[in-house]
Design an enzyme around this catalytic site. Structure first.
Site, PDB file in Angstrom:
ATOM      1  N   LYS A  72       0.703  -1.129   0.218  1.00  0.00           N
ATOM      2  CA  LYS A  72      -0.291   0.253   0.005  1.00  0.00           C
ATOM      3  C   LYS A  72       0.897   1.608  -0.451  1.00  0.00           C
ATOM      4  CE  LYS A  72      -4.235  -1.551   0.975  1.00  0.00           C
ATOM      5  NZ  LYS A  72      -5.270  -2.328   0.826  1.00  0.00           N
ATOM      6  N   SER A 125      -9.270   1.408   8.107  1.00  0.00           N
ATOM      7  CA  SER A 125      -8.907   0.575   9.305  1.00  0.00           C
ATOM      8  C   SER A 125      -8.021  -0.198   9.271  1.00  0.00           C
ATOM      9  CB  SER A 125     -10.115  -0.440  10.137  1.00  0.00           C
ATOM     10  OG  SER A 125     -10.375  -1.086   8.975  1.00  0.00           O
TER      11      SER A 125
END
Lengths: 315, 315
Positions: free
Chosen positions: B50, B75
């Site tokens: 990511k 989250s």
């Protein structure tokens, strides 16, 4: 043992082992205020550096002796390593294991083609059964750590590390039976540039620390440590090398071992066994207690193995 | 998005990311009867791929916009990645997290300098708070997966893998929000030699599988899967790419996910998160169900990340 012995050994075993990765971690460099290089023998075949010494010891046997196979006693990584090394070379491996050895270790040995003999979990029972098998089969007994060919084999770990990173100021490695640290000390002596070798031990099994203090091989009365690979004591072949070439031994608590193991698992995303966490813990500790010694230095850490029982983790 | 876009993106983010290792495993090659190459984004900064998309999205902002920072809701891994990417580039990151997010994830975001805003754990509450912050601070909203710059960034994982191993026949990667697989498909399209891209999903969150069947973006009614990174659904920016360039999606059971995770931990000694185990499980499954398709082929597996809570392991 000479420089050439080490180079010959490395050439001999190279087709059977991995030249394992050397990893780094920004986070750990920051914590230690130095550059740390992790030699990842957890990625080695059979999950530990033991494969190196086992392979060398077998390959060094005369042809006739190879035919009769090899025998050892071990409840840990050496049992699997000797089995796999023997299988790679086409030799039979007889493995004496205490009947208390975890099922997962027995499965490993069997998978690599080793023949298991169970005995009572005492040093005497192990040696007696191994001797008996050697007598019956003609198999050659190979000691996991107190054997010159094994010591040379284990030394190729530090040799490879120094090939990739020749300017290391320190190499840290765990101390169990003494094979790895003796081999590492030889490699650093011949291939390092003023590279100091330090050992790492749990306080709960600090026989090597005490041996270096007293000048003779000491044993452990108890061994209440999570580092199951470091419970054994030094031998008459490796101790003289250790006495001559090792700069010191750093001892760590059980809590420090578990914390270091967790740090490496969480941050470096690699699985290391408690015996390897001992070494990481020792480096973290030294860097706090003697920051000036490590500052901006280059430190090699030998991650000895990654064989853990995932159903029995300490966190 | 063009070949040049991908190359430019890689050049742009290279100083801020690791070009992660590609590992192999004899055991897994044997099981699959093929050569498998693991692209280890678990070793990426912040522990997941990511970081790539987050960095690219931030770097692509005009100077004026950078000053006002970025905002996202997540989250999971994207929250930490955007925080670290922003910190690396010197930009403020506002992170909306559900108040149910595990403490360890919040600690990670804080450590990387992200500012946390807690909200109720609903999609509506998250988006509302993110919009509010964007309005107040002028921060730019960055979506974790449905954003062209994010897709390009994630695509650099497969780009690097193909640079090291140009002759891959397949690339497998997990499918969550669709950013990684869309990027991987673009990279395989431009840099592979007839390299097919497959997605991997849990049966328990098989929205992408169903989306490819129906031709429109489907959602999940329930998401009872251990693969917490794969619960999200595709978006209007990545779905067209997936529809056009992805060869198929393989679904696996929760048991297959845990077994694959254990296999990789035990044998490869690397820590992978359940979402990555989904991909390994998919390759193992395909190789059993369609052995002829894989035989002697070269398969790339994108290990998406290694962020797991060690106190909550499934074994």
């Amino acid at each position: 043992m000479t420089k050439q012995n080490l180079l010959d050994c490395h050439k001999r075993i190279a087709p059977f082992i991995h030249n394992t990765s050397v990893l780094t971690s920004r986070l750990i460099d920051k914590e230690v205020n130095a550059q740390v290089f992790f030699k990842c023998e957890n990625f080695q075949r059979a999950g530990a550096y033991k494969m190196r010494g086992a392979t060398n010891a077998i390959l060094r046997l005369p042809k006739e002796q190879k035919k009769n196979g090899v025998v050892t006693h071990s409840s840990g990584n050496f049992a699997q390593a000797l089995s796999l090394a023997a299988q790679s070379v086409g030799v039979t491996a007889h493995i004496v294991m205490p009947n208390t050895a975890p099922e997962v270790k027995k499965v490993g040995v069997k998978e690599y083609g080793g023949i298991i003999y169970e005995c009572e979990p005492t040093v005497e029972a192990r040696q007696a059964l191994a001797d008996e098998i050697a007598l019956k089969t003609g198999a050659t007994f190979i000691h996991p750590s107190n054997d010159n060919d094994v010591i040379l084999g284990q030394g190729t770990t530090a040799l490879e590390l120094l090939e990739k990173q020749p300017d290391l100021d320190f190499i840290f490695c765990p101390v169990g039976g003494g094979g790895l640290i003796a081999g590492s000390a030889l490699a650093a002596h011949y291939f390092g540039i003023n590279c100091k070798v330090y050992g790492a031990e749990p306080f709960e099994a600090d026989d090597a620390y005490r041996s270096l203090q007293s000048g003779k091989i000491e044993s452990n009365e108890t061994v209440n440590t999570i580092a199951d690979g470091l419970k054994t004591t030094l031998g008459d072949k490796n101790f003289p090398i250790i006495k001559k070439l090792v700069s010191g031994i750093v001892r760590v608590t059980e809590e420090e071992i578990v914390d270091a193991m967790k740090l490496v698992w969480e941050r470096m995303k690699i699985i290391i066994e408690p015996s390897s966490a001992v070494t990481v813990a020792a480096v973290l500790k030294q860097s706090k207690e003697q920051p000036a010694v490590f500052q901006n230095k280059k430190i090699g850490i030998i991650i000895s193995g990654g064989n853990v029982d995932l159903s029995k983790l300490p966190f």
